[in-house]
Design an enzyme around this catalytic site. Structure first.
Site, PDB file in Angstrom:
ATOM      1  N   GLU A 500      36.792  47.584  49.430  1.00 19.83           N
ATOM      2  CA  GLU A 500      36.907  47.853  48.215  1.00 19.83           C
ATOM      3  C   GLU A 500      37.997  46.640  47.924  1.00 19.83           C
ATOM      4  OE1 GLU A 500      35.137  50.622  45.913  1.00 19.83           O
ATOM      5  OE2 GLU A 500      33.277  51.018  47.186  1.00 19.83           O
ATOM      6  N   GLY A 501      38.244  45.570  48.337  1.00 21.93           N
ATOM      7  CA  GLY A 501      39.064  44.918  48.254  1.00 21.93           C
ATOM      8  C   GLY A 501      40.978  45.497  49.047  1.00 21.93           C
TER       9      GLY A 501
END
Length: 821
Positions: A500-501
């Site tokens: 998620e990043g």
């Protein structure tokens, strides 16, 4: 002398006007009048006072300000290219979700009453019952060591997950789901993580960013009614494909394509999909694939033009009948056996109705993803990180008592005590962040920036805590086997950092880059006004922005000179130390807000490429949020004295991090003309007037002692988000067994103290107390019952600190399900 006095009076007046954000007309009257009075009503003083009042008055009049000031500024900024070019993808990311306490912290003037009115709630009675029964049952079915050896969860566990609707925790009951709150979702993930990371990941992904959440918010009525009941009861296993070889966080570089076309045979509109995705959790076992693709419509069949942009599409893996859909492969993420896979499809054809939201959802995928990601980041990964932190806390405290060197428990050594103190304080802090952030989601918010903070901070702090836990356990931490409860979480720690990043990007670009635009009261609107060449809007915003800067500069200066003692709006009747923490947080907020404006003004559009600078601003922003969470927890849980060492450590540790980041900023900020002052006197002042000192040894040892004392704060710290299995369960080692040995060992300390005193008094020969039991019994230093207790405890202790061993053949053939010793 009179001149210096006059200058001092004017400086004080300007500071007061700025501190209280006085309106411009009051500035004009107060400054103009003061100049006249201080000048003795002389002609020069009257003339100068009128000029100052007149200039301020002209600036206060919108038509005059716009004509003589704002238009020139707007033209200059456009010619300089000071405003960054914002792509549509970036604009969507900026506008996605909403703001929360991040905006309060960024304002420079925190409303603490508002902060302490934000919800802080534990689980309802019904929710707690689910945790105590269904979640506990699920954890009892899992032997983490066997999961790693078998490379999968047992079929019994998969069936139980479906039967009890663990994949439908976020799906409303009207569709057959459990409709849990964010807090319960978070609690479940934390508890499952403390048992088995692969189990937690398998449960949390379907309840985070993916088909279910996207359908809930954007799906058509028909899509919801078809998919959600099937996702809720496990008939469908979902995954979502976003990442590709050339497109991770940079979704604009996505190569996966969808082409809209009309079938000549039936006259209906379809999409031909081609994709190659990687790192897709559950990809190999998913039956419903969610995909992000770039959608084109060459014949404009949807009436939206040829390039529609990123779109979210559903693919039914069971019904395609198309062999070009490949789900056969899986990655091996550091040996952690959850399904993480590459998936690809070539010329896969689906109906236009498979777009999430139907045809109207074409081109809306990036907005959908950004808005849903805000909520997912706020729940799943912070919960997973907190579950790990609680496990380390419970285990390392017990191990500190049980493991002995030189005849005493290692937790009594100051070096080990320092590690335990950090573990305990971070456990308090992480739980504060988990509950507070999940509560924001439950209140209907989608805090985009705070969720990025929570993901970043949770995964980084849990990795740090794991490292310290491994240091405490030493050889027991690095020897793989069923008895080692930290080895597998340690291996899995880097995974949360990347998903998620990646955290490097989250820190250096998203938290402050997005936060500066989302949380600043005027920056984003100013950029949009510049882009639209809207002078009226720009004038209005820029005037307010200047007032905002002046206010924060004055507040920062006053707070720095008074060390925050004049901050107003602090909750009443707080312990003095805690009151000072509120004041220091307000001091740091005003300083942060002012220097953020300086950086944005100096670098303009180039700031987003100054990632070392934005990363340091992000660190300050992060720790202000964490300190807020800690103070909110202390308030919400009744201001208990037992909490004070944990609050003291966490806040001072955070303030020390903020201090360091400000020092590094002042060394590296390039401000024309002023750089010499910033790197000289200003930096010296910041170091001399430090906001905090590191946690004291006294506080550290209070926390270390608490972690090694049964009950009290040890239990409170781990009362949520930690699974405690049954003692003497079928598994080779459990946390409960170690915990039981710890408690029995602690009870026996009084008996050992008698033996030590006898040795010290010369009644017994010098030896380690555990080796003097028989001699102590013979000399009546202890009773037979006490001797039996010590022998039983010693057996428990030896068993608890033992490590697994395998035969050479087992090790070579990787047949390590059952240790040989």
């Amino acid at each position: 002398m009179i001149f210096l006095f006059s200058v001092l009076v004017l400086l004080v007046l300007v500071t007061c006007l700025g501190y209280f954000a006085a309106p411009l007309w009051l500035w004009a009257v107060a400054l103009g009048g003061s100049i006249v009075v201080l000048g003795g009503f002389g002609v020069v003083a009257i003339l100068f006072g009128l000029i100052v009042a007149g200039l301020l008055g002209v600036f206060a009049l919108a038509p005059m300000r716009k004509r003589f000031f704002s238009q020139a500024v707007m033209t200059l900024l456009q010619r300089m290219g000071a405003a960054p070019a914002i792509s549509e993808t970036e604009k969507v990311a900026i506008e996605a979700g909403d703001t929360w306490l991040d905006k309060e912290l960024f304002s420079g003037k925190i409303n603490f009453k508002k902060v302490n009115n934000e919800p802080w709630e534990r689980l309802s009675e019904e929710e707690q019952k689910f945790v105590d029964t269904k979640v506990a049952k699920l954890c009892s079915l899992v032997d983490d060591w066997s999961v790693y050896e078998d490379r999968d969860l047992p079929s019994e566990v998969w069936n139980y997950l479906k039967q009890e609707k663990f994949f439908g925790m976020i799906i409303p009951r009207q569709y057959g789901g459990l409709e849990f709150s964010a807090k319960l979702n978070s609690e479940v993930v934390a508890q499952l993580t403390s048992r088995s990371v692969p189990l937690a990941i398998t449960v949390m992904v379907p309840n985070s960013l993916g088909p279910a959440e996207l359908l809930l918010h954007y799906g058509t009525k028909e899509q919801k009614e078809y998919y959600l009941p099937r996702l809720a009861d496990g008939r469908e296993i979902p995954c979502f494909g976003l990442t590709e070889t050339g497109a991770g966080s940079d979704a604009g570089s996505m190569q996966s394509q969808g082409v809209v076309f009309k079938n000549d045979d039936d006259g209906k509109i379809y999409i031909k999909l081609n994709w190659q995705k990687r790192y897709i959790t559950l990809g190999a076992v998913a039956t419903t694939l969610g995909l992000a693709v770039k959608l084109t419509d060459p014949d404009n069949l949807l009436g939206k033009g040829p390039d529609l942009g990123i779109t979210c599409v559903l693919v039914d893996a069971k019904l395609t009948g198309n062999k070009t859909l490949d789900q056969k492969l899986r990655h091996d993420p550091l040996g952690v056996p959850f399904y993480n896979c590459p998936i690809e499809g070539h010329d896969v054809v689906v109906s236009i109705d498979n777009i999430i939201g139907g045809a109207e959802g074409a081109g809306m995928g990036w907005r959908m993803l950004m808005e849903c990601l805000a909520a997912g980041r706020a729940i799943s990964l912070p919960a997973q990180s907190t579950g790990v932190t609680h496990l380390v806390t419970r285990l390392s405290g017990a191990y500190g008592e049980l493991r002995k060197q030189f005849g005493i428990s290692i937790g009594q050594f100051e070096g080990v005590g320092e590690q335990l103190a950090h573990i305990g304080a971070m456990s308090y802090l992480m739980e504060a962040m988990r509950v507070f952030t999940a509560g924001a989601v439950d209140s209907g918010r989608k805090p985009a920036v705070v969720s990025a903070m929570a993901k970043y901070l949770g995964t980084e702090i849990s990795r740090e805590v794991l490292n310290k836990g491994m240091d405490v356990l030493g050889g027991a931490g690095i020897s793989c086997g069923p008895r080692n409860l930290l080895g597998h979480p340690y291996m899995a720690a880097p995974i949360g950092i990347t998903v998620e990043g990646a955290n490097i990007l989250t820190r250096s670009m998203i938290i402050f880059g997005q936060g500066a635009l989302r949380c600043h009261p005027y920056a984003a609107q100013e950029l949009f006004a510049l882009a639209d060449q809207d002078l009226d809007q720009f004038d209005k915003l820029f005037a307010r922005h200047l007032k905002h800067v002046a206010r924060n500069k004055c507040r920062a200066m006053v707070h720095s000179l008074t060390r925050g003692h004049v901050v107003l709006g602090i909750p009443k009747n707080l312990p003095y130390k805690v009151k000072r923490y509120y004041q220091k947080l307000a001091w740091m907020s005003s300083t942060f807000a002012f220097w953020s404006d300086v950086a944005m003004g100096v670098y303009g559009g180039k700031l987003k490429f100054k990632e070392s600078i934005t990363g340091r601003f992000a660190d300050i922003f992060n720790w202000m949020y964490l300190i807020t969470c800690v103070l909110r927890r202390f308030e919400a849980e009744g201001r208990q004295n037992e909490h004070l060492p944990f609050v003291d450590y966490a806040v001072n540790y955070g303030l020390t991090k903020i201090q360091k980041s400000f020092e590094e900023l002042f060394v590296n900020l390039d401000v024309p003309v002023l750089s010499v002052i910033i790197r000289g006197p200003m930096l010296w002042w910041v170091r001399l007037n430090s906001v905090a000192t590191p946690p004291t040894d006294k506080v550290k040892f209070q926390i270390a002692k608490a972690l090694q004392t049964p009950g009290g704060m040890r239990d409170h710290l781990t009362s949520h988000g930690l699974y405690m299995p049954e003692k003497d369960s079928d598994h080779a080692a459990t946390l409960a067994d170690i915990d039981y040995a710890f408690q029995e060992s602690y009870k026996a300390k009084g008996i050992l103290r008698k033996i030590r005193q006898a040795i010290k008094g010369g009644d017994l020969p010098k030896n380690k107390p555990e080796r003097s039991i028989q001699a102590a019994l013979e000399k009546s230093v202890i009773s037979q019952e006490e001797a039996d207790t010590l022998k039983d405890v010693e057996e428990l202790r030896i068993k608890a600190v033992a490590v697994d061993a395998f035969t050479c053949k087992q090790y070579k053939e990787r047949d390590m399900k059952t240790p040989a010793a």
